[in-house]
Write an enzyme that holds these catalytic residues in place. Structure first.
Site, PDB file in Angstrom:
ATOM      1  N   ASN A  69       0.849  -1.205   0.000  1.00  0.00           N
ATOM      2  CA  ASN A  69       0.000   0.000   0.000  1.00  0.00           C
ATOM      3  C   ASN A  69       0.875   1.243   0.000  1.00  0.00           C
ATOM      4  O   ASN A  69       1.813   1.359   0.776  1.00  0.00           O
ATOM      5  CB  ASN A  69      -0.874   0.031   1.249  1.00  0.00           C
ATOM      6  CG  ASN A  69      -1.509  -1.296   1.539  1.00  0.00           C
ATOM      7  OD1 ASN A  69      -2.209  -1.841   0.720  1.00  0.00           O
ATOM      8  ND2 ASN A  69      -1.202  -1.855   2.704  1.00  0.00           N
ATOM      9  N   GLU A  84       8.753  -4.656  -1.019  1.00  0.00           N
ATOM     10  CA  GLU A  84       7.620  -3.724  -0.923  1.00  0.00           C
ATOM     11  C   GLU A  84       8.043  -2.309  -1.304  1.00  0.00           C
ATOM     12  O   GLU A  84       7.279  -1.561  -1.915  1.00  0.00           O
ATOM     13  CB  GLU A  84       7.006  -3.745   0.483  1.00  0.00           C
ATOM     14  CG  GLU A  84       6.544  -5.124   0.978  1.00  0.00           C
ATOM     15  CD  GLU A  84       5.661  -5.867  -0.001  1.00  0.00           C
ATOM     16  OE1 GLU A  84       4.914  -5.219  -0.754  1.00  0.00           O
ATOM     17  OE2 GLU A  84       5.734  -7.111  -0.030  1.00  0.00           O
TER      18      GLU A  84
HETATM   19 ZN   LIG Z   1       4.911  -7.931  -4.455  1.00  0.00          ZN
END
Ligand SMILES: [Zn+2]
Ligand SMILES: *[C@@H]1O[C@H](CO)[C@@H](O)[C@H](O)[C@H]1NC(C)=O
Ligand SMILES: *[C@@H]1O[C@H](CO)[C@@H](O)[C@H](O)[C@H]1NC(C)=O
Length: 991
Positions: A373, A406
Site C-alpha cells: 500500500n 515492498e
Molecule cells: Zn509484491
C-alpha cells in the site's frame, strides 16, 4: 505524529484539496451519537436503527432486483483498453470465462471515503460513507461499480451533476439499486427521464454498512494480547480485488483516482492511511488527498499501536515503523534498513519517492506476507519484526528481502501500475528482482546476487518443468483466477527473466530504459509491451547488439510456459560446439502432443573456458535453426561452461567428456569455477538426471567435489537436489544404503562448520551450519543428535534462558529433540510457542512441533490448526497443515484429514494456501495407490477446487513424475551408484 499538519496537505501534483461532498452532509457527519457505549457518526443513526446497533442489517428483497443486470449487458466489454489481453495464449480457453470488467461509461476522478470501523465486543462493523467524483465517458442511465459484502442504504444514494451553480440532483429509480453478487457489482439505475451525459461530471454518494470480519481481506479485524488483555484493531488488505469489501468503488487497477480518507476512531486509538493526517478533530482523522492511485493500494488502519520514527538522514520524507507496543523493541532492524533501501531505490529509479511519509506496520493477523500500500505498507509480523536475540539469520534475511520488495513496488507497481491483472507478473516479477538489489545494498554479507539463483531461479524451474505449469503472462478475469496467479511463476520466474533481460541488455541500458518507462507512465498504467518498447529504444541509443527487438525476445519467455534445456555437443577436432534447444520437462505425457505451441525460445547464451573471458551468442526461436554451430576458443582438453553465472533461464547439458572435465576441475580446484556456476552445475546435473537426460552416475560423481566446498550457495543447490532423492527413497529398502552415501558427503561439512556459532562469523556460514546440522541429524549423526537432544533438555530445565540454543539452530534442535523425544518435549515447545512475544520464534517452534513421530500428536496438531481457541492463529492454520504434511509420517494423516475435514478447512484456509496444502501432501506421493487416491480426490471435489485447479493438476503431475522416477531408479540406478567407499570408518558413529 502529524498533528501539526495543515488541513489540506497539497502535493505538487494535485490541483486542490476539496471535499466532494455537500457541505451540510459534511457537518452532519462530524457529530457523534452515543449508543450503548459506542460513538456513532450522525448519518449512521439517521438510517434505520438496525443499521448501527447489533449488526443487524436491512435486507433487500430479491424481487426488487434489476433484471438486465444479471446478464452481461450491464457490463459493456472493457477489455479493449487492455493491450495484453489480446495476445495469443497457448492453451487458454477464455471464451467460457465471464467478463467481469466494469463498463467504462463513467470513470472515477476522486473519492472521499469516510469509514468508522466499530471495534466493540459483539459489534464488529463498518459504518461508511463514500462520495465519488465521476466523469461520464458515454451517455448512460446507470452507474456500475464494485461492491461486495456491503449493504448500501438505498435512501442515501445520490447522483448530483457538477458544475451547475446549485448542482442538479438526478433521480435514482425507486427499484434502481441492485447487487450482482456473482459479479460483485453494485448497479445504480436512474429514473427513465434522467441520463448521465457524455463529458459531464457527477458526484455519486452513499452510506453503507459492512461487517468487520476476521476474514483477513477488505477492512477486517485483527486481535492480539497486550499485557494479557485482548485487543482488537482494524486493518485492510485490498489486493487484488477486496477494496470493494471496504467501500463501493471502481476496483480495477487502471481506474486510478485520488482519495481523501477520513477515519473514525476512539479517543485512545491511532488511525493511519496512505497519506499523513490533515487535521485532528474529535474522533475523526482527516488524511490529505492522495496522488492518483489504484484502489488495490488503499489502506486503512485503526489500532492502539506504538510508533517508532526512523532516522532518515537528509531525506524529504518521514519514515515510521508501527507495531504492537510490546513488540516495540523488535522494530529496530526495520527502522535501520527501511529508509536506506527507500533512498537506494530513489537513486536506482532516478525518481524521488513522491509521498511525504512512509509507514510500515506489523499486523498480528495477515494473510499475505506483506502488502505494498502506497505510503502505508502492511506486513505479517515475521516479515517486519526482528529480535536481535531471538530471531535467526534466516529471519533477518526474510525481513530484509520483504522490506526491499515492498519498497521497490512503491515505484514499480504503485507509481506505474499494470493495466490489468494479466500483467501481474510484471509487477511481482520486477519487485522480486529489485528486492535483491535493495537487500544487497543494506546487507551485502548475505551475498544476494549469489543467493538469487537458488532462491528464485532454481526454485521456480522445478515448478516450471511440469507440463501443467503456465505461461507467465496469463489472461485472467474472475477474482478466483486473479488470486491463483499470485504464484511462484509470477514472482520467481518473473524475477528470473527480468534478471536475464538486465544481463543481456547490460545494467546501464536496463536501468535507463526502466527510468524512461516509469517517467513516461507515472501515475498511470502500462502493459508489458510498454516496458519492452522503452528498453528497445534505450538499447538502440546505447547500440546494444540484439538479434531482434526486446519484445520478440521476451514474448518467447512470457507467452510460452516452461524453459529450454540447451544441449552442448563439442566437436573436439575443430574447436566448435553444436547447440540445440528443447523444452525441459521432468516427464513427458501424451497431453503435450495436443499442445501446438512451438517450444523454442530466443536464448541468450554465454560461455567461458576460464571465467576471464566470456563469449556470447543467441539461439533463435525460429523452427528451422534447431542446430546451431559455434566455434569456441577451447583446447580439446579444456572444459567449457555455458550460462555464465546462470543469468539465463535454461538448463545446460553437455557431452560426457565435457562433464568429466568439469568434474575434474571441481575436484582439483573448484574455485576456478564461480560459486554461482558451481551451484548451477549441481542443480542442472541432478535435475537432468531426475528427468532421465543424464545418468545419475555422472551427476553424483560431480557432487563428490562437495567435500572441498565451503560456500553456501553451491551446497544449497546440491542439498535441494539430494533432498528429492532422499524423499523418494525414504520408504524403500534402498534407503539405508542411500543414507550411508549421504553421510560421506555431509559428515565432512558438519565437521568443518561445527555445532557452535562463532561471534561475528559470516552470515552465510551461519546459514550453512543450519543446513549441515539439519542434514547431519536427519541422517543419524550421533554427535549431532546428542548435542541437540542435550541442549533441548537444558532448555527445558531453564526455559527463560535464551543463551542455551542459538536462534539459528533452535528449529533443528527442537525438531530433533521432539522427533526423538516424547510428549513432554512437544508440550514444552507448545508452551514456549504460547509464551513467545516474537513471531519468528513462534513460527520456528510451530514448525518443529510437526517433527513429532507420534501419529496422535500430529493428528492433534491438525485439529488445533482449525480450532480458534487453540492459540494457533488463523493466518498460521495452513502453515501447520503444510508442516505436518511435510513430515513423511504426517503426509498420509494430513491427506486423510483434508478429505474428512474438508468443509472446516475451507472455512479457515484461502485458496492460495489450500493450493499449497495439496502440493505439500502430494509432493512425495510415489505409489500407484497414492496417485489413484489423489486423482479420485480431485474428481470428488472438483466443484470445490475452483481456484485451486491448477495446483491440484500440478500435484498430480508431480506424483506421476515421482512414480515414473521410482520405476526407473528405485531398484537399479541408485543402489549401485550409491556404493559406499570401503574405508567408511564413520559408520560406527551412526545409529
Ligand atoms: Zn509484491
Ligand atoms: C453481517 O453479519 C450478519 C450476522 O452474521 C449477517 O446477517 C449480515 O448479513 C452481514 N452483513 C453483511 C453486509 O454481510
Ligand atoms: C470534469 O472533471 C475533469 C477532471 O477534474 C475536468 O478536467 C473537466 O473539465 C470537468 N468537466 C466539466 C464539464 O466540468
Amino acid at each position: 505524529m502529524y498533528k501539526s499538519m495543515p488541513l489540506c496537505w497539497v502535493l505538487a501534483s494535485l490541483a486542490a484539496c476539496v471535499f466532494a461532498m455537500e457541505a451540510q452532509d459534511l457537518e452532519a457527519a462530524e457529530q457523534f451519537y452515543h449508543i450503548q457505549g459506542v460513538y456513532y457518526p450522525a448519518w449512521s443513526v439517521a438510517v434505520p436503527a438496525a443499521y448501527a446497533v447489533g449488526g443487524q442489517l436491512v435486507s433487500f428483497s430479491p424481487d426488487r432486483l434489476y433484471p438486465e443486470a444479471t446478464t452481461n449487458k450491464a457490463a459493456v466489454s472493457a477489455s479493449s483498453s487492455s493491450g495484453s489481453d489480446k495476445k495469443d495464449q497457448p492453451q487458454h480457453d477464455t471464451t467460457s470465462k465471464k467478463n467481469v470488467r466494469l463498463p467504462r461509461t463513467v470513470l472515477p476522478i476522486h473519492y472521499d471515503v469516510r469509514l468508522f470501523p466499530v471495534l466493540e465486543k459483539d459489534n464488529f462493523s463498518i459504518l461508511g460513507q463514500v462520495s465519488i467524483d465521476l466523469q461520464c465517458q458515454m451517455e448512460t442511465d446507470r452507474i456500475v461499480l464494485h461492491s461486495a459484502d456491503i449493504v448500501v442504504d438505498p435512501k442515501s444514494v445520490k447522483v448530483i451533476e457538477q458544475g451547475k451553480p446549485a448542482g442538479k440532483t438526478l433521480t435514482v429509480a425507486s427499484d434502481g439499486i441492485h447487487y450482482d453478487t456473482d459479479m460483485e457489482f453494485l448497479i445504480i439505475r436512474l429514473e427513465d427521464k434522467d441520463k448521465l451525459a457524455k463529458g459531464a461530471n457527477y458526484t455519486l454518494s452513499m452510506n453503507f454498512v459492512g461487517n468487520l470480519t476476521d476474514q483477513l481481506r477488505g477492512l477486517y479485524r485483527s486481535t492480539y494480547k497486550e499485557d494479557g488483555v485482548e485487543m482488537s484493531m482494524a486493518v485492510s488488505q485490498m489486493e487484488p480485488t477486496d477494496a470493494r469489501r471496504a467501500f463501493p468503488c471502481f476496483d480495477e487497477p487502471n481506474m486510478k483516482a485520488t482519495f481523501t480518507v477520513t477515519l473514525g476512531r476512539h479517543r485512545d486509538m491511532t488511525a493511519l492511511s496512505n497519506m499523513p493526517e490533515g487535521m485532528e478533530e474529535f474522533y475523526w482523522d482527516h488524511f490529505a488527498p492522495s496522488v492518483p492511485m489504484s484502489t488495490y493500494l488503499i489502506a486503512f488502519i485503526v489500532a492502539n499501536f506504538t510508533q517508532v520514527e526512523a532516522d532518515v538522514g537528509n531525506a524529504t520524507w518521514k519514515f515510521n515503523i508501527y507495531a504492537r507496543p510490546s513488540a516495540r523493541n523488535q522494530t529496530q532492524y526495520a527502522s535501520e534498513i527501511g529508509p536506506k533501501i527507500q533512498t537506494f531505490f530513489e537513486d536506482y529509479f532516478q525518481i524521488p519517492f513522491p509521498l511525504p511519509k512512509q509507514d510500515m506496520i506489523a499486523i498480528p493477523d495477515f494473510a499475505a506476507g506483506a502488502m505494498e500500500n502506497w505510503g502505508l505498507i502492511t506486513y505479517r509480523e515475521t516479515a517486519l519484526l526482528y529480535d536481535e536475540k531471538k530471531s535467526s539469520v534466516a529471519n533477518k534475511e526474510r525481513v530484509c528481502e520483504v522490506i526491499a520488495h515492498e519498497l521497490a513496488h512503491q515505484w514499480f507497481g504503485n507509481l506505474v501500475t499494470m493495466d490489468w491483472w494479466t500483467d501481474l507478473w510484471l509487477n511481482e516479477g520486477f519487485a522480486s528482482y529489485a528486492e535483491y538489489l535493495g537487500a544487497q545494498h543494506v546487507e551485502p554479507g548475505l551475498k544476494w546476487p549469489q543467493q538469487f539463483v537458488t532462491r528464485e531461479l532454481q526454485n521456480v524451474m522445478s515448478l516450471d518443468a511440469l507440463e501443467s505449469s503456465h505461461p507467465i503472462s496469463v489472461v485472467v478475469h474472475h477474482p478466483n483466477e486473479i488470486h491463483e496467479i499470485f504464484d511462484r511463476i509470477s514472482y520467481g520466474k518473473g524475477a528470473t527473466i527480468i534478471r536475464m533481460l538486465a544481463a543481456f541488455l547490460g545494467e546501464k541500458t536496463f536501468r535507463q530504459g526502466l527510468t524512461n518507462y516509469l517517467k513516461s507512465h507515472q501515475y498511470g498504467n502500462a502493459v508489458q509491451d510498454d516496458l519492452w518498447d522503452a528498453l528497445t529504444k534505450q538499447a538502440k541509443v546505447d547500440k546494444v547488439p540484439l538479434p531482434t527487438g526486446v519484445k520478440e525476445i521476451m514474448d518467447t519467455w512470457t507467452l510460452k510456459m516452461g524453459f529450454p534445456v540447451v544441449t552442448v555437443t563439442r566437436e573436439y577436432q575443430n574447436n566448435s560446439v553444436l547447440l540445440s534447444q528443447e523444452r525441459f520437462l521432468m516427464q513427458r505425457s501424451n497431453a503435450s502432443s495436443q499442445d501446438k505451441t512451438v517450444y523454442l525460445w530466443w536464448v541468450p547464451l554465454t560461455y567461458t573456458t576460464d571465467f576471464q573471458k566470456v563469449g556470447s551468442t543467441w539461439l533463435a526461436d525460429g523452427q528451422t535453426s534447431k542446430k546451431h554451430e559455434l566455434s569456441i576458443p577451447a583446447d580439446k582438453n579444456q572444459w567449457v561452461i555455458f550460462n555464465v553465472d546462470q543469468t539465463g533461464y535454461y538448463r545446460i547439458n553437455y557431452d560426457s567428456k565435457n562433464w568429466q572435465m568439469i568434474g575434474q576441475q571441481l575436484m582439483t580446484n573448484h574455485l576456478s569455477i564461480s560459486a554461482i556456476n558451481r551451484a548451477q552445475i549441481m542443480d542442472d546435473s541432478l535435475n537432468l538426471a531426475e528427468a532421465g537426460l543424464l545418468d545419475y552416475e555422472t551427476a553424483l560423481n560431480l557432487a563428490r567435489y562437495l567435500e572441498h566446498e565451503t560456500d553456501y550457495v553451491p551446497w544449497n543447490a546440491a542439498l535441494t537436489g539430494m533432498n528429492y532423492i532422499s524423499s523418494m527413497m525414504s520408504r524403500t529398502s534402498g534407503y539405508g544404503l542411500l543414507k550411508k552415501h549421504f553421510r560421506t558427503i555431509i559428515t565432512p561439512l558438519y565437521n568443518l562448520v561445527g555445532f557452535d556459532q562463532k561471534v561475528g562469523e559470516d552470515l552465510l556460514l551461519t546459514k550453512l551450519r543450519t543446513k549441515a546440522v539439519s542434514w547431519a541429524c536427519s541422517i543419524g549423526n550421533k554427535d549431532c543428535i546428542s548435542r541437540t537432544v542435550n541442549s533441548y533438555a537444558q532448555w527445558m530445565a531453564d526455559p527463560e534462558n535464551i543463551d542455551i540454543i542459538s536462534p539459528n539452530l533452535k528449529g533443528i534442535v527442537a525438531c530433533t529433540a521432539i522427533e526423538k523425544g516424547d510428549e513432554a518435549e512437544w508440550e514444552f515447545a507448545l508452551n514456549r510457542y504460547m509464551a513467545s512475544n516474537v513471531a519468528s520464534e513462534r513460527d520456528v517452534l510451530l514448525t518443529s512441533m510437526s517433527c513429532s513421530e507420534k501419529p496422535w500428536i500430529l493428528a492433534k496438531m491438525l485439529e488445533m490448526s482449525l480450532n480458534p481457541t487453540s492459540g494457533i492463529r488463523k493466518q498460521d492454520a495452513a502453515r501447520v497443515i503444510i508442516q505436518v504434511a511435510s513430515n513423511s509420517l504426517g503426509r498420509y494423516i494430513t491427506f486423510n484429514f483434508i478429505r474428512e475435514k474438508w468443509t472446516e478447512i475451507r472455512k479457515v484456509v484461502s485458496n492460495k494456501f489450500f493450493s499449497r496444502i495439496i502440493k505439500a501432501v502430494a509432493s512425495s506421493f510415489n505409489t500407484e495407490l497414492e496417485l489413484k487416491e489423489l486423482i479420485q480426490f480431485r474428481e470428488e471435489r472438483s466443484e470445490e477446487l475452483i481456484g485451486a485447479e491448477r495446483a491440484t493438476q500440478q500435484a498430480i503431475d508431480r506424483a506421476k513424475n515421482n512414480l515414473n522416477w521410482m520405476d526407473v531408479n528405485k531398484d537399479t540406478t541408485l543402489p549401485t551408484t550409491f556404493h559406499t567407499p570401503s574405508n567408511d570408518d564413520e559408520s560406527s558413529h551412526y545409529y
